[in-house]
Design a protein around this motif. Sequence first.
Motif, PDB file in Angstrom:
ATOM      1  N   MET A 107       0.856  -1.207   0.000  1.00 54.51           N
ATOM      2  CA  MET A 107       0.000   0.000   0.000  1.00 54.51           C
ATOM      3  C   MET A 107       0.884   1.246   0.000  1.00 54.51           C
ATOM      4  O   MET A 107       1.709   1.425   0.889  1.00 54.51           O
ATOM      5  N   THR A 108       0.747   2.064  -0.991  1.00 55.56           N
ATOM      6  CA  THR A 108       1.516   3.306  -1.028  1.00 55.56           C
ATOM      7  C   THR A 108       0.597   4.462  -1.385  1.00 55.56           C
ATOM      8  O   THR A 108      -0.072   4.444  -2.410  1.00 55.56           O
ATOM      9  N   ARG A 109       0.603   5.442  -0.506  1.00 57.28           N
ATOM     10  CA  ARG A 109      -0.129   6.670  -0.818  1.00 57.28           C
ATOM     11  C   ARG A 109       0.919   7.738  -1.052  1.00 57.28           C
ATOM     12  O   ARG A 109       1.643   8.091  -0.120  1.00 57.28           O
ATOM     13  N   MET A 110       1.001   8.190  -2.269  1.00 57.33           N
ATOM     14  CA  MET A 110       2.078   9.140  -2.524  1.00 57.33           C
ATOM     15  C   MET A 110       1.680  10.319  -3.370  1.00 57.33           C
ATOM     16  O   MET A 110       0.667  10.316  -4.064  1.00 57.33           O
ATOM     17  N   VAL A 111       2.530  11.362  -3.278  1.00 56.34           N
ATOM     18  CA  VAL A 111       2.353  12.597  -4.039  1.00 56.34           C
ATOM     19  C   VAL A 111       3.604  12.780  -4.882  1.00 56.34           C
ATOM     20  O   VAL A 111       4.711  12.516  -4.429  1.00 56.34           O
ATOM     21  N   LEU A 112       3.388  13.219  -6.118  1.00 60.02           N
ATOM     22  CA  LEU A 112       4.509  13.501  -6.999  1.00 60.02           C
ATOM     23  C   LEU A 112       4.516  15.003  -7.272  1.00 60.02           C
ATOM     24  O   LEU A 112       3.491  15.557  -7.686  1.00 60.02           O
ATOM     25  N   ILE A 113       5.658  15.648  -7.023  1.00 53.59           N
ATOM     26  CA  ILE A 113       5.748  17.078  -7.361  1.00 53.59           C
ATOM     27  C   ILE A 113       6.961  17.321  -8.257  1.00 53.59           C
ATOM     28  O   ILE A 113       7.865  16.492  -8.340  1.00 53.59           O
ATOM     29  N   GLY A 114       6.960  18.463  -8.909  1.00 53.76           N
ATOM     30  CA  GLY A 114       8.052  18.803  -9.812  1.00 53.76           C
ATOM     31  C   GLY A 114       7.543  19.845 -10.788  1.00 53.76           C
ATOM     32  O   GLY A 114       6.339  19.899 -11.045  1.00 53.76           O
ATOM     33  N   PRO A 115       8.450  20.673 -11.328  1.00 53.71           N
ATOM     34  CA  PRO A 115       7.999  21.740 -12.227  1.00 53.71           C
ATOM     35  C   PRO A 115       7.357  21.172 -13.480  1.00 53.71           C
ATOM     36  O   PRO A 115       7.646  20.032 -13.857  1.00 53.71           O
ATOM     37  N   PRO A 116       6.481  21.978 -14.125  1.00 57.32           N
ATOM     38  CA  PRO A 116       5.923  21.533 -15.388  1.00 57.32           C
ATOM     39  C   PRO A 116       7.074  21.213 -16.333  1.00 57.32           C
ATOM     40  O   PRO A 116       8.061  21.940 -16.377  1.00 57.32           O
ATOM     41  N   GLY A 117       6.971  20.120 -17.063  1.00 56.76           N
ATOM     42  CA  GLY A 117       8.026  19.769 -18.017  1.00 56.76           C
ATOM     43  C   GLY A 117       9.112  18.880 -17.428  1.00 56.76           C
ATOM     44  O   GLY A 117      10.025  18.470 -18.127  1.00 56.76           O
ATOM     45  N   ALA A 118       9.011  18.540 -16.142  1.00 59.95           N
ATOM     46  CA  ALA A 118      10.048  17.702 -15.519  1.00 59.95           C
ATOM     47  C   ALA A 118       9.844  16.224 -15.820  1.00 59.95           C
ATOM     48  O   ALA A 118      10.667  15.393 -15.439  1.00 59.95           O
ATOM     49  N   GLY A 119       8.734  15.896 -16.481  1.00 54.24           N
ATOM     50  CA  GLY A 119       8.484  14.491 -16.821  1.00 54.24           C
ATOM     51  C   GLY A 119       7.625  13.780 -15.786  1.00 54.24           C
ATOM     52  O   GLY A 119       7.626  12.554 -15.701  1.00 54.24           O
ATOM     53  N   LYS A 120       6.845  14.559 -15.032  1.00 59.84           N
ATOM     54  CA  LYS A 120       5.996  13.967 -13.980  1.00 59.84           C
ATOM     55  C   LYS A 120       5.021  12.936 -14.530  1.00 59.84           C
ATOM     56  O   LYS A 120       4.884  11.856 -13.981  1.00 59.84           O
ATOM     57  N   GLY A 121       4.332  13.308 -15.604  1.00 60.81           N
ATOM     58  CA  GLY A 121       3.298  12.424 -16.155  1.00 60.81           C
ATOM     59  C   GLY A 121       3.872  11.067 -16.544  1.00 60.81           C
ATOM     60  O   GLY A 121       3.323  10.018 -16.189  1.00 60.81           O
ATOM     61  N   THR A 122       4.998  11.099 -17.254  1.00 63.45           N
ATOM     62  CA  THR A 122       5.638   9.861 -17.715  1.00 63.45           C
ATOM     63  C   THR A 122       6.087   9.025 -16.533  1.00 63.45           C
ATOM     64  O   THR A 122       5.859   7.812 -16.478  1.00 63.45           O
ATOM     65  N   GLN A 123       6.744   9.660 -15.582  1.00 61.53           N
ATOM     66  CA  GLN A 123       7.254   8.908 -14.427  1.00 61.53           C
ATOM     67  C   GLN A 123       6.106   8.422 -13.547  1.00 61.53           C
ATOM     68  O   GLN A 123       6.194   7.351 -12.943  1.00 61.53           O
ATOM     69  N   ALA A 124       5.031   9.199 -13.496  1.00 61.42           N
ATOM     70  CA  ALA A 124       3.869   8.783 -12.697  1.00 61.42           C
ATOM     71  C   ALA A 124       3.337   7.458 -13.239  1.00 61.42           C
ATOM     72  O   ALA A 124       3.021   6.543 -12.475  1.00 61.42           O
ATOM     73  N   LYS A 125       3.263   7.354 -14.572  1.00 64.52           N
ATOM     74  CA  LYS A 125       2.746   6.117 -15.177  1.00 64.52           C
ATOM     75  C   LYS A 125       3.654   4.939 -14.824  1.00 64.52           C
ATOM     76  O   LYS A 125       3.178   3.852 -14.496  1.00 64.52           O
ATOM     77  N   HIS A 126       4.960   5.174 -14.862  1.00 65.30           N
ATOM     78  CA  HIS A 126       5.926   4.126 -14.517  1.00 65.30           C
ATOM     79  C   HIS A 126       5.711   3.655 -13.070  1.00 65.30           C
ATOM     80  O   HIS A 126       5.615   2.451 -12.798  1.00 65.30           O
ATOM     81  N   ILE A 127       5.601   4.603 -12.157  1.00 61.25           N
ATOM     82  CA  ILE A 127       5.444   4.255 -10.736  1.00 61.25           C
ATOM     83  C   ILE A 127       4.127   3.502 -10.506  1.00 61.25           C
ATOM     84  O   ILE A 127       4.076   2.496  -9.797  1.00 61.25           O
ATOM     85  N   CYS A 128       3.061   3.997 -11.146  1.00 57.93           N
ATOM     86  CA  CYS A 128       1.743   3.398 -10.918  1.00 57.93           C
ATOM     87  C   CYS A 128       1.660   1.971 -11.446  1.00 57.93           C
ATOM     88  O   CYS A 128       1.030   1.115 -10.831  1.00 57.93           O
ATOM     89  N   GLU A 129       2.322   1.719 -12.574  1.00 60.79           N
ATOM     90  CA  GLU A 129       2.334   0.350 -13.100  1.00 60.79           C
ATOM     91  C   GLU A 129       3.106  -0.563 -12.162  1.00 60.79           C
ATOM     92  O   GLU A 129       2.689  -1.669 -11.854  1.00 60.79           O
ATOM     93  N   LYS A 130       4.230  -0.040 -11.687  1.00 62.61           N
ATOM     94  CA  LYS A 130       5.076  -0.835 -10.807  1.00 62.61           C
ATOM     95  C   LYS A 130       4.368  -1.159  -9.480  1.00 62.61           C
ATOM     96  O   LYS A 130       4.440  -2.272  -8.989  1.00 62.61           O
ATOM     97  N   LEU A 131       3.700  -0.163  -8.921  1.00 63.43           N
ATOM     98  CA  LEU A 131       3.079  -0.359  -7.613  1.00 63.43           C
ATOM     99  C   LEU A 131       1.614  -0.770  -7.706  1.00 63.43           C
ATOM    100  O   LEU A 131       0.964  -1.021  -6.686  1.00 63.43           O
TER     101      LEU A 131
END
Length: 189
Positions: free
Chosen positions: A1-25
């Motif tokens: 169980m992981t409840r997490m928040v992702l922050i970072g400036p626009p353009g830092a690749g949040k969306g792409t990395q978010a998908k990676h993390i969500c698939e993994k977890l």
Amino acid sequence: MTRMVLIGPPGAGKGTQAKHICEKLNIPHISTGEIFRQNISEGTELGVRAKDYIEKGEYVPDSVTVPMVKARLQCPDTKDGFLLDGFPRTVAQARVLHDLLASIDSDLDMVLEITADTEEVIKRMLNRAKVEHRPDDTEDVIRHRLEVYRELTEPIATYYEEHDLLIQVDGLGTIEEVSARIDEAMKKN
Ligand code: AMP
């Protein structure tokens, strides 16, 4: 169980990395920006209320954003964790989120910040603009979004650091390099 928040400036690749993390977890990816864009394209009342702010690179008022996030976090798919991408964006929203989770005897497990250099993220976003045609991807709006980020969102890194939740990862490099750094940082946690 992981409840997490992702922050970072626009353009830092949040969306792409978010998908990676969500698939993994195996947790749902909750992107407030995507929910807004979806509502705008469907012409819903929420979309109408958010549109002008987004097009100017301003934050949508909490009176619109907070109830939307509250409703999303009540969906059953969040009971085994979630990744919030784009919320909270201000210290006030971070406090709201804390209270919201506390009210169901819950709390965040981790906050991941992807850091990135300003000129690099501007370059990336101008490239993305050519592909995605987002309404807020013109150079003036991009610069404004970065200013708003530095002023209103960056302070939440300090807020979460004080709460011992913050992990920072350098967002420069290829998608794979950044994903590997994130995996490493999360393993240590
Ligand atoms: P994003 O896709 O995360 O870059 O978000 C795109 C835009 O949606 C932002 O520039 C804001 O205008 C709006 N937005 C997304 N999340 C929030 C939030 N938590 N609070 C206020 N506005 C938001």
